[in-house]
Design a protein around this motif. Structure first.
Motif, mmCIF file in Angstrom:
data_model
loop_
_atom_site.group_PDB
_atom_site.id
_atom_site.type_symbol
_atom_site.label_atom_id
_atom_site.label_comp_id
_atom_site.label_asym_id
_atom_site.label_seq_id
_atom_site.Cartn_x
_atom_site.Cartn_y
_atom_site.Cartn_z
ATOM 1 N N ARG A 153 0.871 -7.613 0.754
ATOM 2 C CA ARG A 153 -0.140 -7.430 -0.291
ATOM 3 C C ARG A 153 -1.357 -6.719 0.302
ATOM 4 O O ARG A 153 -2.433 -7.288 0.418
ATOM 5 C CB ARG A 153 -0.508 -8.762 -0.909
ATOM 6 N N ASP A 154 -1.131 -5.487 0.677
ATOM 7 C CA ASP A 154 -2.156 -4.642 1.273
ATOM 8 C C ASP A 154 -1.886 -3.242 0.752
ATOM 9 O O ASP A 154 -0.788 -2.708 0.931
ATOM 10 C CB ASP A 154 -2.021 -4.711 2.794
ATOM 11 N N ASP A 155 -2.858 -2.649 0.125
ATOM 12 C CA ASP A 155 -2.628 -1.336 -0.488
ATOM 13 C C ASP A 155 -2.989 -0.167 0.425
ATOM 14 O O ASP A 155 -3.051 0.964 -0.016
ATOM 15 C CB ASP A 155 -3.376 -1.229 -1.813
ATOM 16 N N ALA A 157 -1.327 1.484 2.716
ATOM 17 C CA ALA A 157 -0.319 2.554 2.798
ATOM 18 C C ALA A 157 -0.356 3.427 1.553
ATOM 19 O O ALA A 157 -0.331 4.659 1.640
ATOM 20 C CB ALA A 157 1.074 1.950 2.994
ATOM 21 N N ALA A 158 -0.423 2.813 0.378
ATOM 22 C CA ALA A 158 -0.482 3.585 -0.867
ATOM 23 C C ALA A 158 -1.774 4.391 -0.950
ATOM 24 O O ALA A 158 -1.775 5.552 -1.370
ATOM 25 C CB ALA A 158 -0.357 2.657 -2.070
ATOM 26 N N THR A 159 -2.881 3.791 -0.532
ATOM 27 C CA THR A 159 -4.161 4.491 -0.552
ATOM 28 C C THR A 159 -4.132 5.694 0.382
ATOM 29 O O THR A 159 -4.577 6.790 0.021
ATOM 30 C CB THR A 159 -5.300 3.514 -0.164
ATOM 31 N N ALA A 160 -3.595 5.510 1.579
ATOM 32 C CA ALA A 160 -3.518 6.617 2.543
ATOM 33 C C ALA A 160 -2.616 7.724 2.029
ATOM 34 O O ALA A 160 -2.957 8.916 2.151
ATOM 35 C CB ALA A 160 -3.017 6.096 3.885
ATOM 36 N N LEU A 161 -1.479 7.369 1.445
ATOM 37 C CA LEU A 161 -0.569 8.385 0.922
ATOM 38 C C LEU A 161 -1.218 9.133 -0.240
ATOM 39 O O LEU A 161 -1.148 10.364 -0.321
ATOM 40 C CB LEU A 161 0.758 7.754 0.484
ATOM 41 N N ALA A 162 -1.875 8.407 -1.131
ATOM 42 C CA ALA A 162 -2.573 9.050 -2.255
ATOM 43 C C ALA A 162 -3.623 10.015 -1.749
ATOM 44 O O ALA A 162 -3.755 11.141 -2.275
ATOM 45 C CB ALA A 162 -3.198 7.998 -3.159
#
Length: 167
Positions: A153-155, A157-162
């Protein structure tokens, strides 16, 4: 669909060992993890032989493990490997770390029914002390509590990819 919810799940007794991180390729272990994920405690038991001669030993270990786990928190899961030897010739029972990757090799084979299956073959290298592989070779029953796959529950990876996709 399958009737009343079970109180406990025993998966196995599986012919052949289930050690190291290759346990995640095991249907025996997957059944225990699935049960645990549904809040039902489970034990996956494997006997260290493709042609076991000491089923009663593994059955005794499985029964005692089920008795123990019944008093533990719901969703507890264990993977247990039992040496193929008489009960009185076991070296004991030990908590075991999972063997490191590449200590076993996955191989394609044929099941007795003629269907394809995956088997594990140990390498000749000396096993890492304290692992399920090492302790099983020494004649110990190995016990490893396991936890299923869960999301983190840590975003980040998604934030970095975005961010990479928008820069």
């Amino acid at each position: 669909m399958f009737g009343p919810r079970p109180d406990l799940v025993l998966s196995g007794i599986n012919r052949g060992l289930n050690i190291g991180v290759t346990i995640f390729h095991s249907g025996t272990v997957a059944a225990a993890l699935t049960a645990a994920g549904m809040g039902v405690s489970a034990v996956a038991v494997s006997i260290d032989s493709d042609d076991p001669g000491h089923w009663p030993t593994a059955a005794t270990v499985a029964g005692e493990a089920l008795s123990w786990i019944s008093d533990e928190p719901a969703g507890t899961a264990l993977t247990i490997n039992v040496p193929d030897r008489p009960l009185d010739q076991l070296a004991g029972v030990r908590h075991a770390a999972l063997a490191v990757p590449r200590r076993t090799v996955l191989l394609g084979a044929k099941a007795p029914t003629g269907e394809p299956m995956i088997t594990l073959q140990r390498t000749d290298a000396t096993p890492v002390p304290g692992t399920d592989e090492a302790l099983l070779r020494e004649g110990f029953v190995t016990v490893t509590p396991i936890v299923g796959i869960r999301e983190v529950r840590d975003d980040s990876a998604a934030t970095a990819l975005a961010k990479r996709l928008t820069d």
